[in-house]
Design an enzyme around this catalytic site. Structure first.
Site, mmCIF file in Angstrom:
data_model
loop_
_atom_site.group_PDB
_atom_site.id
_atom_site.type_symbol
_atom_site.label_atom_id
_atom_site.label_comp_id
_atom_site.label_asym_id
_atom_site.label_seq_id
_atom_site.Cartn_x
_atom_site.Cartn_y
_atom_site.Cartn_z
ATOM 1 N N ARG A 1 52.998 57.465 34.403
ATOM 2 C CA ARG A 1 53.999 57.896 35.552
ATOM 3 C C ARG A 1 53.187 58.647 36.474
ATOM 4 O O ARG A 1 53.806 59.726 37.166
ATOM 5 C CB ARG A 1 55.204 58.563 35.079
ATOM 6 N N SER B 1 65.285 57.407 34.691
ATOM 7 C CA SER B 1 64.742 58.442 34.056
ATOM 8 C C SER B 1 64.476 59.619 34.750
ATOM 9 O O SER B 1 63.669 59.732 35.754
ATOM 10 C CB SER B 1 63.289 58.270 33.096
ATOM 11 N N GLU C 1 60.831 63.748 36.191
ATOM 12 C CA GLU C 1 60.064 62.666 36.837
ATOM 13 C C GLU C 1 60.280 62.507 38.111
ATOM 14 O O GLU C 1 59.987 61.889 39.161
ATOM 15 C CB GLU C 1 60.359 61.549 35.730
HETATM 16 N N1 EPU Z 1 66.841 57.060 22.697
HETATM 17 C C1 EPU Z 1 67.764 57.681 21.868
HETATM 18 N N2 EPU Z 1 69.090 58.091 22.904
HETATM 19 C C2 EPU Z 1 69.018 58.106 23.951
HETATM 20 C C3 EPU Z 1 67.784 57.132 24.750
HETATM 21 C C4 EPU Z 1 66.801 56.964 24.289
HETATM 22 O O1 EPU Z 1 67.899 57.976 20.670
HETATM 23 O O2 EPU Z 1 70.043 58.331 24.637
HETATM 24 C C5 EPU Z 1 65.641 56.556 21.891
HETATM 25 C C6 EPU Z 1 65.722 55.213 21.797
HETATM 26 O O3 EPU Z 1 66.728 54.824 20.518
HETATM 27 C C7 EPU Z 1 64.293 54.725 21.455
HETATM 28 C C8 EPU Z 1 63.658 55.867 22.341
HETATM 29 O O4 EPU Z 1 64.423 56.978 22.443
HETATM 30 O O5 EPU Z 1 63.988 55.007 20.119
HETATM 31 C C9 EPU Z 1 62.965 55.433 23.520
HETATM 32 O O6 EPU Z 1 63.962 54.946 24.303
HETATM 33 P P1 EPU Z 1 63.869 53.611 25.386
HETATM 34 O O7 EPU Z 1 63.187 52.502 24.579
HETATM 35 O O8 EPU Z 1 65.341 53.485 26.093
HETATM 36 O O9 EPU Z 1 62.846 54.185 26.309
HETATM 37 P P2 EPU Z 1 62.596 55.579 27.060
HETATM 38 O O10 EPU Z 1 61.303 56.200 26.522
HETATM 39 O O11 EPU Z 1 63.870 56.617 26.964
HETATM 40 C C10 EPU Z 1 61.033 54.622 28.905
HETATM 41 C C11 EPU Z 1 60.998 54.732 30.324
HETATM 42 C C12 EPU Z 1 61.912 53.993 30.995
HETATM 43 C C13 EPU Z 1 61.864 52.512 30.661
HETATM 44 C C14 EPU Z 1 62.106 52.256 29.232
HETATM 45 C C15 EPU Z 1 61.644 51.135 28.584
HETATM 46 C C16 EPU Z 1 60.236 56.990 31.059
HETATM 47 C C17 EPU Z 1 60.510 58.433 31.418
HETATM 48 N N3 EPU Z 1 61.070 56.047 30.910
HETATM 49 O O12 EPU Z 1 62.259 55.115 28.643
HETATM 50 O O13 EPU Z 1 61.760 53.906 32.626
HETATM 51 O O14 EPU Z 1 62.823 51.686 31.284
HETATM 52 O O15 EPU Z 1 61.046 53.406 28.735
HETATM 53 O O16 EPU Z 1 60.258 50.518 28.613
HETATM 54 O O17 EPU Z 1 58.673 56.605 30.562
HETATM 55 C C18 EPU Z 1 62.242 55.245 34.606
HETATM 56 O O18 EPU Z 1 61.330 55.335 34.559
HETATM 57 O O19 EPU Z 1 63.109 55.274 35.574
HETATM 58 C C19 EPU Z 1 62.700 54.152 33.312
HETATM 59 C C20 EPU Z 1 63.883 53.740 33.298
#
Ligand code: EPU
Length: 351
Positions: free
Chosen positions: A173, A247, A343
């Site tokens: 990012r 995010s 972010e």
């Molecule tokens: N999780 C939870 N609770 C929540 C959210 C997430 O327990 O409320 C856990 C999930 O179960 C999983 C882990 O956290 O084990 C990761 O969650 P997820 O796969 O949804 O991805 P993220 O790390 O929360 C990132 C990006 C998103 C992108 C997703 C999918 C960043 C800051 N965010 O989110 O990007 O869509 O991965 O690749 O890196 C964005 O940048 O605006 C965005 C939405």
């Protein structure tokens, strides 16, 4: 396909004063800027930069910003449109997208052409021109993986420069345009290399599960695109229905020892190994674990399905959203000893 440079023949764009940006930011916060105009080509941008009487703010899709009630800037809105094929090779095709093209329109266009490489990045809000600034990423793919080069205009000298892959200094990012080059360049167009026979990225998150549920045996580009769209729609709020900027925080990267100590206390903590023995931890998990999911402070809230996303339930102001973010950051610091980084680009003085 988006319209091709629909108003590129107009040479002079009117400047509006005290212009409402409420429809131009996906958080849907009420915000007025001192001056506003859009540009559909290089000449109009040059004119806008020359005429601006205040510091310039370049607006793309408005999907990664939190705007103050009053923005004392001249807003120049990137409306450079058009997608075209620059060169074709047996395996790959290089395409150029105007900075104002909506990112999802570009992804859809690629899938319609049978070109792979962007399907995991479906439904990311924002524009092609903004995509390199924070090196957008989702489901195991980042812009950097497909990026060739971009053309940008220097805001001060109005000189045009091409930035190759290395010069963009992409990180998680992050890029040159968020660091050293911050607020100095306007991205005019972006070149990406797409593939006719891509190696599909299916390993992240629920992609394989969705394909299995849909009984897709030999997935193609469109199957992955459809799966990503379904996953995002099930977890992430649609800005057309509820204001948000994706995010709100970055996923923090911590030392392995700190990760192991936390994992002893919270065995369910997920972690993704990164460079130099560091571990990326999902901020959404931490915020969720701390009990913030679905919490509201007036109209500012934490999304009830993805704790990493802050939402505007209607009339939230930037101050309220920022206040909620600060509360969350303090709590995550106290509980886990981790300092979250925002972010979303926060404009004006909200501190
Ligand atoms: N999780 C939870 N609770 C929540 C959210 C997430 O327990 O409320 C856990 C999930 O179960 C999983 C882990 O956290 O084990 C990761 O969650 P997820 O796969 O949804 O991805 P993220 O790390 O929360 C990132 C990006 C998103 C992108 C997703 C999918 C960043 C800051 N965010 O989110 O990007 O869509 O991965 O690749 O890196 C964005 O940048 O605006 C965005 C939405």
């Amino acid at each position: 396909m988006p319209p091709d440079s629909w108003d590129s023949n107009i040479s002079s764009m009117p400047i509006d004063t005290n212009y409402s940006l409420v429809a131009l930011n996906t958080f849907g916060v009420r915000s007025t800027c001192a001056a506003y105009t859009s540009f559909a080509n290089e000449d109009q941008l040059r004119e806008g930069l020359e005429q601006a009487e205040r510091p310039v703010f370049i607006l793309g899709g408005g999907s990664n910003i939190l705007l103050p009630d009053f923005l004392d800037n001249t807003v120049l809105h990137n409306r450079i449109m058009g997608i075209r094929i620059l060169s074709t090779h047996p395996e790959t095709v290089t395409v150029r997208a105007g900075g104002g093209v909506l990112w999802h329109d570009l992804v859809t266009w690629a899938v319609d052409q049978g070109l792979g490489g962007l399907e995991n990045l479906a439904l990311i809000p924002g524009t092609a021109g903004a995509a390199p600034i924070q090196n957008i990423g989702a489901y195991g793919v980042e812009l950097t993986d497909r990026f060739v080069q971009l053309t940008a205009m220097n805001r001060a000298s109005q000189a045009i420069r091409i930035f190759d892959h290395a010069e963009c200094a992409f990180g998680y990012r992050d890029s040159f345009f968020k660091g050293e080059g911050r607020d100095q360049w306007v991205i005019l167009d972006v070149d990406l290399r797409l593939s006719r026979n891509p190696e599909l990225q299916l390993d992240y998150g629920a992609i394989r599960d969705v394909l299995r549920d849909r009984q897709v045996g030999q997935p193609g580009i469109r199957d992955v695109f459809d799966a990503v769209v379904a996953i995002r729609q099930s977890k992430l709020p649609d800005p057309a229905e509820i204001g948000n900027a994706g995010s709100f925080f970055k996923n923090p990267v911590i030392a392995e020892l700190a990760f192991r100590n936390l994992k002893d206390r919270y065995p369910g903590l997920p972690g993704y190994p990164g460079e130099d023995g560091m571990v990326k931890v999902p901020a959404g998990w931490l915020i969720d674990q701390a009990g913030w999911k679905g919490v509201r402070r007036g109209d500012a809230g934490v999304h009830d399905r993805q704790a990493l996303v802050l939402v505007n339930h209607g009339q939230a102001t930037a101050q309220e959203i920022r206040g909620l973010a600060r509360e969350i950051m303090a709590d995550i610091h106290d509980r886990f000893g981790i300092d979250l980084e925002q972010e979303v680009n926060i404009l004006g003085n909200l501190d």
